[in-house]
Design a protein around this motif. Structure first.
Motif, PDB file in Angstrom:
ATOM      1  N   VAL A  52      -4.901   0.999  -8.378  1.00  0.00           N
ATOM      2  CA  VAL A  52      -4.875  -0.305  -7.713  1.00  0.00           C
ATOM      3  C   VAL A  52      -6.302  -0.815  -7.588  1.00  0.00           C
ATOM      4  O   VAL A  52      -7.193  -0.095  -7.114  1.00  0.00           O
ATOM      5  CB  VAL A  52      -4.230  -0.195  -6.313  1.00  0.00           C
ATOM      6  CG1 VAL A  52      -4.278  -1.540  -5.603  1.00  0.00           C
ATOM      7  CG2 VAL A  52      -2.787   0.297  -6.431  1.00  0.00           C
ATOM      8  N   VAL A  53      -6.537  -2.061  -8.019  1.00  0.00           N
ATOM      9  CA  VAL A  53      -7.889  -2.634  -7.931  1.00  0.00           C
ATOM     10  C   VAL A  53      -7.933  -3.874  -7.054  1.00  0.00           C
ATOM     11  O   VAL A  53      -9.011  -4.349  -6.700  1.00  0.00           O
ATOM     12  CB  VAL A  53      -8.444  -2.975  -9.337  1.00  0.00           C
ATOM     13  CG1 VAL A  53      -8.608  -1.710 -10.165  1.00  0.00           C
ATOM     14  CG2 VAL A  53      -7.544  -3.976 -10.057  1.00  0.00           C
ATOM     15  N   ALA A  54      -6.769  -4.416  -6.695  1.00  0.00           N
ATOM     16  CA  ALA A  54      -6.742  -5.649  -5.903  1.00  0.00           C
ATOM     17  C   ALA A  54      -6.676  -5.316  -4.416  1.00  0.00           C
ATOM     18  O   ALA A  54      -6.035  -4.342  -4.005  1.00  0.00           O
ATOM     19  CB  ALA A  54      -5.549  -6.513  -6.283  1.00  0.00           C
ATOM     20  N   ASP A  55      -7.362  -6.123  -3.615  1.00  0.00           N
ATOM     21  CA  ASP A  55      -7.290  -5.991  -2.162  1.00  0.00           C
ATOM     22  C   ASP A  55      -6.443  -7.162  -1.654  1.00  0.00           C
ATOM     23  O   ASP A  55      -6.966  -8.182  -1.217  1.00  0.00           O
ATOM     24  CB  ASP A  55      -8.686  -6.020  -1.553  1.00  0.00           C
ATOM     25  CG  ASP A  55      -8.655  -5.801  -0.052  1.00  0.00           C
ATOM     26  OD1 ASP A  55      -7.639  -5.291   0.455  1.00  0.00           O
ATOM     27  OD2 ASP A  55      -9.651  -6.136   0.617  1.00  0.00           O
ATOM     28  N   LYS A  56      -5.130  -7.017  -1.753  1.00  0.00           N
ATOM     29  CA  LYS A  56      -4.219  -8.105  -1.411  1.00  0.00           C
ATOM     30  C   LYS A  56      -3.636  -7.871  -0.030  1.00  0.00           C
ATOM     31  O   LYS A  56      -3.240  -6.753   0.298  1.00  0.00           O
ATOM     32  CB  LYS A  56      -3.104  -8.189  -2.454  1.00  0.00           C
ATOM     33  CG  LYS A  56      -2.385  -9.517  -2.515  1.00  0.00           C
ATOM     34  CD  LYS A  56      -1.569  -9.652  -3.786  1.00  0.00           C
ATOM     35  CE  LYS A  56      -0.997 -11.058  -3.918  1.00  0.00           C
ATOM     36  NZ  LYS A  56      -0.230 -11.231  -5.159  1.00  0.00           N
ATOM     37  N   VAL A  57      -3.584  -8.918   0.793  1.00  0.00           N
ATOM     38  CA  VAL A  57      -3.101  -8.775   2.167  1.00  0.00           C
ATOM     39  C   VAL A  57      -1.894  -9.679   2.389  1.00  0.00           C
ATOM     40  O   VAL A  57      -1.699 -10.671   1.686  1.00  0.00           O
ATOM     41  CB  VAL A  57      -4.207  -9.110   3.193  1.00  0.00           C
ATOM     42  CG1 VAL A  57      -5.367  -8.145   3.062  1.00  0.00           C
ATOM     43  CG2 VAL A  57      -4.698 -10.547   3.035  1.00  0.00           C
ATOM     44  N   GLY A 116      -4.224   5.147  -4.002  1.00  0.00           N
ATOM     45  CA  GLY A 116      -4.546   4.064  -4.921  1.00  0.00           C
ATOM     46  C   GLY A 116      -4.211   4.342  -6.368  1.00  0.00           C
ATOM     47  O   GLY A 116      -4.562   3.543  -7.244  1.00  0.00           O
ATOM     48  N   HIS A 120      -6.868  -6.973   9.183  1.00  0.00           N
ATOM     49  CA  HIS A 120      -7.424  -6.727   7.856  1.00  0.00           C
ATOM     50  C   HIS A 120      -8.927  -6.934   7.776  1.00  0.00           C
ATOM     51  O   HIS A 120      -9.523  -6.687   6.725  1.00  0.00           O
ATOM     52  CB  HIS A 120      -6.733  -7.626   6.831  1.00  0.00           C
ATOM     53  CG  HIS A 120      -5.254  -7.401   6.741  1.00  0.00           C
ATOM     54  ND1 HIS A 120      -4.710  -6.295   6.129  1.00  0.00           N
ATOM     55  CD2 HIS A 120      -4.201  -8.125   7.213  1.00  0.00           C
ATOM     56  CE1 HIS A 120      -3.390  -6.348   6.203  1.00  0.00           C
ATOM     57  NE2 HIS A 120      -3.053  -7.439   6.856  1.00  0.00           N
ATOM     58  N   ARG A 141       0.822  -1.216   0.000  1.00  0.00           N
ATOM     59  CA  ARG A 141       0.000   0.000   0.000  1.00  0.00           C
ATOM     60  C   ARG A 141       0.856   1.266   0.000  1.00  0.00           C
ATOM     61  O   ARG A 141       0.644   2.198   0.787  1.00  0.00           O
ATOM     62  CB  ARG A 141      -0.970  -0.013   1.186  1.00  0.00           C
ATOM     63  CG  ARG A 141      -2.034  -1.100   1.073  1.00  0.00           C
ATOM     64  CD  ARG A 141      -2.895  -1.200   2.331  1.00  0.00           C
ATOM     65  NE  ARG A 141      -4.064  -2.051   2.119  1.00  0.00           N
ATOM     66  CZ  ARG A 141      -4.054  -3.372   2.117  1.00  0.00           C
ATOM     67  NH1 ARG A 141      -2.911  -4.007   2.312  1.00  0.00           N
ATOM     68  NH2 ARG A 141      -5.157  -4.070   1.917  1.00  0.00           N
ATOM     69  N   ASP A 201      -4.184 -14.182  -5.842  1.00  0.00           N
ATOM     70  CA  ASP A 201      -4.455 -12.769  -6.114  1.00  0.00           C
ATOM     71  C   ASP A 201      -4.869 -12.010  -4.868  1.00  0.00           C
ATOM     72  O   ASP A 201      -5.051 -10.790  -4.908  1.00  0.00           O
ATOM     73  CB  ASP A 201      -5.548 -12.636  -7.185  1.00  0.00           C
ATOM     74  CG  ASP A 201      -6.884 -13.217  -6.734  1.00  0.00           C
ATOM     75  OD1 ASP A 201      -6.894 -14.111  -5.861  1.00  0.00           O
ATOM     76  OD2 ASP A 201      -7.930 -12.775  -7.248  1.00  0.00           O
ATOM     77  N   ARG A 202      -5.008 -12.699  -3.730  1.00  0.00           N
ATOM     78  CA  ARG A 202      -5.476 -12.023  -2.522  1.00  0.00           C
ATOM     79  C   ARG A 202      -4.493 -12.101  -1.370  1.00  0.00           C
ATOM     80  O   ARG A 202      -4.672 -11.430  -0.361  1.00  0.00           O
ATOM     81  CB  ARG A 202      -6.824 -12.616  -2.076  1.00  0.00           C
ATOM     82  CG  ARG A 202      -7.931 -12.498  -3.125  1.00  0.00           C
ATOM     83  CD  ARG A 202      -9.284 -12.257  -2.503  1.00  0.00           C
ATOM     84  NE  ARG A 202      -9.286 -11.068  -1.686  1.00  0.00           N
ATOM     85  CZ  ARG A 202      -9.895 -10.970  -0.507  1.00  0.00           C
ATOM     86  NH1 ARG A 202     -10.542 -12.014  -0.021  1.00  0.00           N
ATOM     87  NH2 ARG A 202      -9.864  -9.860   0.182  1.00  0.00           N
ATOM     88  N   ASN A 243     -13.669 -10.692   5.161  1.00  0.00           N
ATOM     89  CA  ASN A 243     -14.659  -9.648   4.870  1.00  0.00           C
ATOM     90  C   ASN A 243     -15.651 -10.101   3.799  1.00  0.00           C
ATOM     91  O   ASN A 243     -16.063  -9.326   2.922  1.00  0.00           O
ATOM     92  CB  ASN A 243     -13.956  -8.358   4.438  1.00  0.00           C
ATOM     93  CG  ASN A 243     -13.048  -7.807   5.521  1.00  0.00           C
ATOM     94  OD1 ASN A 243     -13.359  -7.901   6.714  1.00  0.00           O
ATOM     95  ND2 ASN A 243     -11.913  -7.245   5.134  1.00  0.00           N
TER      96      ASN A 243
END
Length: 248
Positions: free
Chosen positions: A81-86, A39, A103, A34, A238-239, A144
């Motif tokens: 940025v479109v991915a919500d990667k943790v 973004g 998260h 991040r 992808d996550r 989530n």
């Protein structure tokens, strides 16, 4: 008219692809960490200067990340940025909810929770007799509300049976094991590999068939050394990003 690509042209294309991958690797980690608070990525000119490469190389790098589902082009805005990667740490033996508590909320769709005859290889790993029974738990784990991993767990019978009456929807199995057994988990051996999603896994995890998954095999032991929990976990590539700090 057809013409053959010259040696110098092939070399230039290869070098550009190499530079694109080098830039993509760094930008990918910036996205995961991040590093772009709003973004929006810097423009191509800035990135080309940052990496000392051509704008064509940067375009190829951004296209690689777009194909991975991390970024996209938005007219009038730029590359976002479109991915919500943790990040998933590997430094401690922890359940998913413990690991990702910062998260959001981890919940579980319990697809199976029953007693079965252990496959011979499972019985061997858990140091059980060849004809032993085990508790089998299969869960789709969500962060989530979005699918994150598909977990297949085999538990020694005396350890697993008490869990069948517990809250498998909202609790980590690790914490339930320690609560019901009165024993602490100690260590785990783990293997990690990359695979492409088969049709069943893709359907459950809501990804395209052939999408990148990380498969974790983890055998957890009580502090006494007894193996009690064997897991096969398919995680959406992808996550999640796996991260660890190690010493030489």
């Amino acid at each position: 008219m057809l013409w053959a690509m010259s040696s110098s042209q092939r070399t230039e294309r290869r070098l550009r692809a190499d530079r694109a991958r080098q830039a993509a690797d760094v930008i990918r980690q910036q996205v995961v960490r991040r590093a772009f608070p709003d973004g929006v990525l810097p423009d191509e000119r800035f990135l080309a200067a940052e990496f000392s490469v051509s704008r064509n190389s940067i375009r190829e790098a951004l296209e690689l990340l777009r194909e991975e589902g991390l970024i996209d082009r938005v007219p009038g805005v730029g590359t976002v940025v479109v991915a919500d990667k943790v990040e998933h740490g590997l430094n401690q033996l922890m359940g998913l909810a413990e690991t990702l508590h910062e998260h959001g909320e981890v919940t579980n769709d319990v697809r199976a929770a029953t007693v079965i005859r252990a496959p011979s290889s499972v019985a061997q790993r858990l140091q059980l007799p060849a004809d032993a029974h085990v508790v089998y738990v299969e869960r789709l784990r969500r962060l989530n509300g979005l699918p994150l991993s598909l977990d297949l767990t085999y538990l020694a019978l005396d350890v697993g049976e008490p869990l069948l009456d517990e809250d498998l929807v909202n609790r980590d199995i690790f914490s339930l094991i320690e609560q019901t057994s009165g024993q602490r988990l100690g260590t785990a051996s783990m293997a990690l590999e990359a695979v492409n999603a088969d049709l069943h896994s893709a359907t459950v995890l809501e990804v395209p068939r052939g999408a990148a998954l990380m498969v974790v095999e983890r055998l957890s032991h009580f502090a006494s050394g007894r193996p009690v929990d064997l897991e096969f976990i398919r995680m959406r590539g992808d996550r999640l990003t796996m991260r660890a700090e190690i010493c030489r």
